[in-house]
Design an enzyme around this catalytic site. Sequence first.
Site, PDB file in Angstrom:
ATOM      1  CD  GLU A 150      22.308  -5.672 -20.811  1.00  0.00           C
ATOM      2  OE1 GLU A 150      22.110  -5.798 -22.005  1.00  0.00           O
ATOM      3  OE2 GLU A 150      22.985  -6.664 -20.059  1.00  0.00           O
ATOM      4  CD  GLU A 233      21.195  -9.109 -27.149  1.00  0.00           C
ATOM      5  OE1 GLU A 233      22.185  -8.994 -26.607  1.00  0.00           O
ATOM      6  OE2 GLU A 233      20.236 -10.070 -26.714  1.00  0.00           O
TER       7      GLU A 233
END
Length: 375
Positions: A150, A233
């Site tokens: 990621e 987020e």
Amino acid sequence: MKRPLRALAAAGLLAVGTIVAVAVGGTASADTQICEQYGSTVIGGRYVVQNNRWGTTAQQCINVTGSGFSITSQQGSAPTNGAPVSYPSIFVGCHYTNCSPGTNLPAQVKSISSAPGSISFNYVGGAIYDAAYDIWLDPSPKRDGVNAMEIMIWFNRQGSIQPIGSPVGNTNIAGRSWEVWRGNNGGNNVISYVAPSAIQSMSFNVLDFIADTRNRGAITNDWYLTSIQAGFEPWQGGAGLAVTNFSQTVNTGGTPPPTTAPPTTPPPTGGGCAVKYTSNSWNNGFTADVTITNRGASAINGWTLTYSLPSGQQITSSWNATVTQSGSTVTARNAAHNGSISPGGTASFGYQGSLNGTYSAPTSFSLNGVACSRA
């Protein structure tokens, strides 16, 4: 669902292998409201927008527009030393079997000639969050579950939050400076590029970040790019945050930038070299941080460090160097950003590995064919 393994494992709450269901929606018209936990919809005939609430039971709603989305209600909250509550986002590619219409992903890195992207955000005050691109890669053309690698690009960070792992240096990509973080969340490796101040909008080539990650030894050109995402987020608050525009293309059929190979350099002179090897081990794994010191009188321009790992140790991932293992023999070659070591200077890299049996550290090292002392 963006990363149940990454965030909950980081908080010590989730075992690797957890399965999370995906709710796949239809095609959105302007101002489509999504409040379902994993609800998603298609916009522009090519992108998927997902609510993606996985870290809280509190409701989150997003308003989907023709070019992005906004968070209209965020009732969840989480401690800033743990995981965020969600990752509402827009993406192209395949994410947990949800593939955007007409996508050419997964695609091997070596087949990608460019990946032009463009993003614009709307930020709000009084909330704790990051605004980030999320780039997923895997050794296989994976369309379901978590990928092995990621890459996160943090365009904005508000509050006392931090990426997975720890800082490993700085780099310049797309005409900007970034602080680089590296770590593992228990389910996948993570490299994060953190902007020193908020970026409202940016156009760039995603392949530049993939190339930097590859040059750090984290992936190879044979790996597959599976999805590219952009969103937020949130830890606390977040109503009003918006992706106002998102555009992402992946062009295949060309040749990616070449992997940087270290130039040939003579052995260090006038005192040689020293290696500091710092390790941490547990039942079935270990990490190691390696620092090379040039004790010679001239600069080292390109380095290769070789040594042997004791029996039962196998390297699984590395950072700041291309690290390969054949049997017990380890070969670590410099990355693009740390190939030069001035007299008295240092270069560092690290890796994670699996362990079978009792842990012990290697005892001897050779730099460019010359034996090094232990620091």
